[in-house]
Design a protein around this motif. Structure first.
Motif, PDB file in Angstrom:
ATOM      1  N   PHE A 131       5.647  10.225-129.323  1.00 50.23           N
ATOM      2  CA  PHE A 131       5.713   8.979-130.096  1.00 50.23           C
ATOM      3  C   PHE A 131       7.112   8.877-130.711  1.00 50.23           C
ATOM      4  O   PHE A 131       7.341   9.261-131.857  1.00 50.23           O
ATOM      5  N   ARG A 132       8.056   8.370-129.955  1.00 48.21           N
ATOM      6  CA  ARG A 132       9.436   8.299-130.425  1.00 48.21           C
ATOM      7  C   ARG A 132       9.875   6.845-130.548  1.00 48.21           C
ATOM      8  O   ARG A 132       9.638   6.045-129.649  1.00 48.21           O
ATOM      9  N   VAL A 133      10.536   6.550-131.647  1.00 49.67           N
ATOM     10  CA  VAL A 133      11.043   5.197-131.898  1.00 49.67           C
ATOM     11  C   VAL A 133      12.554   5.271-132.062  1.00 49.67           C
ATOM     12  O   VAL A 133      13.050   5.948-132.964  1.00 49.67           O
ATOM     13  N   PRO A 134      13.317   4.622-131.179  1.00 47.93           N
ATOM     14  CA  PRO A 134      14.784   4.629-131.338  1.00 47.93           C
ATOM     15  C   PRO A 134      15.173   3.826-132.563  1.00 47.93           C
ATOM     16  O   PRO A 134      14.692   2.710-132.768  1.00 47.93           O
ATOM     17  N   ILE A 135      16.015   4.402-133.391  1.00 51.09           N
ATOM     18  CA  ILE A 135      16.394   3.701-134.611  1.00 51.09           C
ATOM     19  C   ILE A 135      17.891   3.870-134.857  1.00 51.09           C
ATOM     20  O   ILE A 135      18.434   4.969-134.718  1.00 51.09           O
ATOM     21  N   LEU A 136      18.535   2.773-135.155  1.00 49.78           N
ATOM     22  CA  LEU A 136      19.954   2.771-135.512  1.00 49.78           C
ATOM     23  C   LEU A 136      20.058   2.500-137.002  1.00 49.78           C
ATOM     24  O   LEU A 136      19.496   1.522-137.496  1.00 49.78           O
ATOM     25  N   ARG A 137      20.746   3.366-137.699  1.00 52.03           N
ATOM     26  CA  ARG A 137      20.821   3.237-139.155  1.00 52.03           C
ATOM     27  C   ARG A 137      22.126   2.547-139.549  1.00 52.03           C
ATOM     28  O   ARG A 137      23.202   2.976-139.151  1.00 52.03           O
ATOM     29  N   ALA A 256      28.918  -9.934-162.594  1.00 48.10           N
ATOM     30  CA  ALA A 256      30.190  -9.222-162.498  1.00 48.10           C
ATOM     31  C   ALA A 256      31.144  -9.912-161.521  1.00 48.10           C
ATOM     32  O   ALA A 256      32.322  -9.540-161.437  1.00 48.10           O
ATOM     33  N   GLY A 257      30.630 -10.888-160.776  1.00 44.14           N
ATOM     34  CA  GLY A 257      31.470 -11.659-159.863  1.00 44.14           C
ATOM     35  C   GLY A 257      31.543 -11.109-158.450  1.00 44.14           C
ATOM     36  O   GLY A 257      32.344 -11.588-157.644  1.00 44.14           O
ATOM     37  N   TRP A 258      30.677 -10.150-158.131  1.00 43.35           N
ATOM     38  CA  TRP A 258      30.722  -9.525-156.803  1.00 43.35           C
ATOM     39  C   TRP A 258      29.732 -10.238-155.878  1.00 43.35           C
ATOM     40  O   TRP A 258      28.674  -9.711-155.541  1.00 43.35           O
ATOM     41  N   ASP A 259      30.110 -11.446-155.509  1.00 42.49           N
ATOM     42  CA  ASP A 259      29.233 -12.280-154.691  1.00 42.49           C
ATOM     43  C   ASP A 259      29.803 -12.532-153.303  1.00 42.49           C
ATOM     44  O   ASP A 259      29.368 -13.428-152.591  1.00 42.49           O
ATOM     45  N   TYR A 260      30.817 -11.741-152.907  1.00 51.57           N
ATOM     46  CA  TYR A 260      31.375 -11.874-151.559  1.00 51.57           C
ATOM     47  C   TYR A 260      30.317 -11.458-150.532  1.00 51.57           C
ATOM     48  O   TYR A 260      29.381 -10.705-150.838  1.00 51.57           O
ATOM     49  N   THR A 261      30.463 -11.953-149.306  1.00 47.63           N
ATOM     50  CA  THR A 261      29.431 -11.719-148.304  1.00 47.63           C
ATOM     51  C   THR A 261      29.588 -10.346-147.641  1.00 47.63           C
ATOM     52  O   THR A 261      30.701  -9.901-147.369  1.00 47.63           O
ATOM     53  N   VAL A 262      28.466  -9.716-147.409  1.00 49.91           N
ATOM     54  CA  VAL A 262      28.399  -8.438-146.695  1.00 49.91           C
ATOM     55  C   VAL A 262      27.229  -8.539-145.717  1.00 49.91           C
ATOM     56  O   VAL A 262      26.095  -8.799-146.131  1.00 49.91           O
ATOM     57  N   SER A 263      27.474  -8.372-144.450  1.00 48.13           N
ATOM     58  CA  SER A 263      26.424  -8.529-143.440  1.00 48.13           C
ATOM     59  C   SER A 263      25.308  -7.517-143.659  1.00 48.13           C
ATOM     60  O   SER A 263      25.552  -6.353-143.981  1.00 48.13           O
ATOM     61  N   LYS A 264      24.078  -7.973-143.495  1.00 46.74           N
ATOM     62  CA  LYS A 264      22.910  -7.098-143.596  1.00 46.74           C
ATOM     63  C   LYS A 264      22.291  -6.969-142.214  1.00 46.74           C
ATOM     64  O   LYS A 264      22.046  -7.981-141.546  1.00 46.74           O
ATOM     65  N   HIS A 265      22.058  -5.753-141.765  1.00 46.51           N
ATOM     66  CA  HIS A 265      21.510  -5.507-140.441  1.00 46.51           C
ATOM     67  C   HIS A 265      20.230  -4.673-140.529  1.00 46.51           C
ATOM     68  O   HIS A 265      20.004  -3.970-141.512  1.00 46.51           O
ATOM     69  N   ARG A 266      19.429  -4.787-139.502  1.00 46.04           N
ATOM     70  CA  ARG A 266      18.283  -3.897-139.371  1.00 46.04           C
ATOM     71  C   ARG A 266      18.147  -3.498-137.907  1.00 46.04           C
ATOM     72  O   ARG A 266      18.597  -4.215-136.998  1.00 46.04           O
ATOM     73  N   TYR A 268      15.989  -3.082-134.733  1.00 45.09           N
ATOM     74  CA  TYR A 268      14.758  -3.652-134.176  1.00 45.09           C
ATOM     75  C   TYR A 268      14.711  -3.334-132.693  1.00 45.09           C
ATOM     76  O   TYR A 268      15.552  -3.797-131.919  1.00 45.09           O
ATOM     77  N   ARG A 269      13.764  -2.481-132.323  1.00 44.37           N
ATOM     78  CA  ARG A 269      13.610  -2.033-130.948  1.00 44.37           C
ATOM     79  C   ARG A 269      14.900  -1.439-130.381  1.00 44.37           C
ATOM     80  O   ARG A 269      15.298  -1.706-129.255  1.00 44.37           O
ATOM     81  N   GLY A 270      15.530  -0.638-131.206  1.00 41.48           N
ATOM     82  CA  GLY A 270      16.712   0.094-130.758  1.00 41.48           C
ATOM     83  C   GLY A 270      17.993  -0.710-130.751  1.00 41.48           C
ATOM     84  O   GLY A 270      19.026  -0.228-130.286  1.00 41.48           O
ATOM     85  N   LYS A 271      17.962  -1.935-131.279  1.00 37.79           N
ATOM     86  CA  LYS A 271      19.168  -2.763-131.334  1.00 37.79           C
ATOM     87  C   LYS A 271      19.381  -3.244-132.766  1.00 37.79           C
ATOM     88  O   LYS A 271      18.426  -3.509-133.493  1.00 37.79           O
ATOM     89  N   MET A 272      20.645  -3.351-133.144  1.00 38.55           N
ATOM     90  CA  MET A 272      20.967  -3.856-134.468  1.00 38.55           C
ATOM     91  C   MET A 272      20.996  -5.376-134.446  1.00 38.55           C
ATOM     92  O   MET A 272      21.623  -5.980-133.573  1.00 38.55           O
ATOM     93  N   GLU A 273      20.308  -5.982-135.400  1.00 36.17           N
ATOM     94  CA  GLU A 273      20.354  -7.442-135.510  1.00 36.17           C
ATOM     95  C   GLU A 273      20.696  -7.807-136.949  1.00 36.17           C
ATOM     96  O   GLU A 273      20.305  -7.132-137.901  1.00 36.17           O
TER      97      GLU A 273
END
Length: 360
Positions: A131-137, A256-266, A268-273
């Motif tokens: 039971f293995r799930v590929p995961i990219l952190r 504090a003014g730190w509202d610049y954009t930073v991409s959020k990824h997860r 999903y089925r071994g691929k980053m989205e």
């Protein structure tokens, strides 16, 4: 499905597994009682199994393999491969889970099968090991040392906050310093403080691993403790729920003014989205910040400031060679690389800078 003497019903056995984990008859490898949070996860996996059976009108069973023939072993291998595929599809498509949560579900199932084999003596085969799930952190989001310094030293900003956000700021700075999990942070009491000739230490055994940690406390942390002594009562810090703290510290970082954009990824089925906000844009930095950011920031900051890895691990409670720990090493290395690049850029761009004659 008719239950035979050579078969067990999976949901029935998993329910018993949960019960012995709650009662204390089943313990961790170190002999400790199973943590309440772990039991909650077990119960949710049982709920998922029951839902999966009901949806597919099946009863999942476990074949006992005493004196099993090659034909039976092959049949069981196919059975569990099919279960893994179908249950994975259910978790991904029906429940919309990411790799991280799907991995956690199958990790619990592996623990359950190991329990059947090692503690119950059932010969169930080792099919659960597949039971293995590929995961990219993805790289965790942390505060930089400059941002943390701002929250510690900018008294004017802190005084401008309303009392609720100011309280959250104290907790956040405390957590970004001591590297404890939120569960341990909210349980700190005054008897966890030890005064020595070299200053004040925080001494405790962590809830998750039982590791003893001794953390030297700087003066600004002692100020936070003193400032909150009345509201905290017998504890070191005011008690907030994790959801309330998450809400308040997001507001803190936004103010504090730190509202610049930073991409959020997860993963999903071994691929980053990439995940986006409700309006279809990238996430602002402050929305990434949670209670767990405190621990991540503390570990990374210590590494950036040159504290040896073995000392940081002793404070954080990570085991030597921990993959989780080396995520923070990677963040620290990237930060230091950027600082080196800035230094070299100054070397070639600063007006009036003349290197000394190598010949003296």
């Amino acid at each position: 499905m008719k239950k035979s003497t050579a078969q067990l019903l999976l949901a029935e056995q998993f329910s018993l597994f949960v019960k012995v984990s709650v009662s204390g008859r089943r313990l961790t490898p170190s002999g400790k009682k199973i943590a309440p949070g772990t039991v909650v996860n077990y119960r949710y996996v049982l709920k998922l199994l029951n839902e999966f059976e009901e949806k597919n009108s099946i009863l999942l069973r476990i074949q006992l393999l005493h004196r099993a023939s090659m034909r039976l072993l092959q049949r069981e291998r196919n059975y569990w491969a099919k279960f893994f595929n179908r249950f994975s599809i259910y978790l991904y498509k029906e429940k919309k889970y990411s790799d991280h949560y799907v991995l956690a579900v199958f990790k619990t199932l592996k623990t359950f099968f190991n329990y059947l084999q090692q503690e119950k003596g059932y010969m169930t085969g080792n099919y659960h090991k597949s039971f293995r799930v590929p995961i990219l952190r993805s790289t965790p989001v942390v505060l930089t040392p400059e941002q943390l310094r701002f929250l510690i030293t900018n008294k004017e900003f802190v005084q401008s906050l309303n009392p609720f956000v100011r309280r959250a700021c104290d907790i956040f700075v405390f957590g970004c310093t001591v590297a404890l999990r939120i569960s341990d942070l909210m349980k700190l009491k005054k008897n966890h403080l030890i005064k020595t000739g070299n200053g004040t230490l925080l001494n405790l055994f962590t809830e998750k691993t039982g590791a003893e940690v001794r953390i030297p406390l700087p003066d600004y942390i002692l100020e936070i403790i003193y400032r909150n002594r009345v509201k905290a009562g017998k504890y070191l810090l005011p008690r907030l729920s994790c959801s309330n703290l998450n809400k308040q510290i997001k507001r803190l970082i936004q103010l504090a003014g730190w509202d610049y954009t930073v991409s959020k990824h997860r993963s999903y089925r071994g691929k980053m989205e990439e995940l986006q906000t409700e309006s279809g844009t990238a996430w602002p930095f402050y929305r990434h910040i949670t209670a767990h950011t405190m621990r991540r920031t503390a570990i990374t900051t210590l590494l950036i400031l040159g504290v040896p890895e073995n000392v940081v691990r002793k404070i954080s409670g990570h085991a030597p060679g921990s993959k989780e720990f080396y995520k923070y090493v990677g963040i620290a290395d990237e930060y230091l690389n950027q600082e080196v690049k800035k230094a070299y850029q100054k070397l070639v761009t600063t007006p009036g800078f003349e290197p000394k004659d190598a010949g003296g």
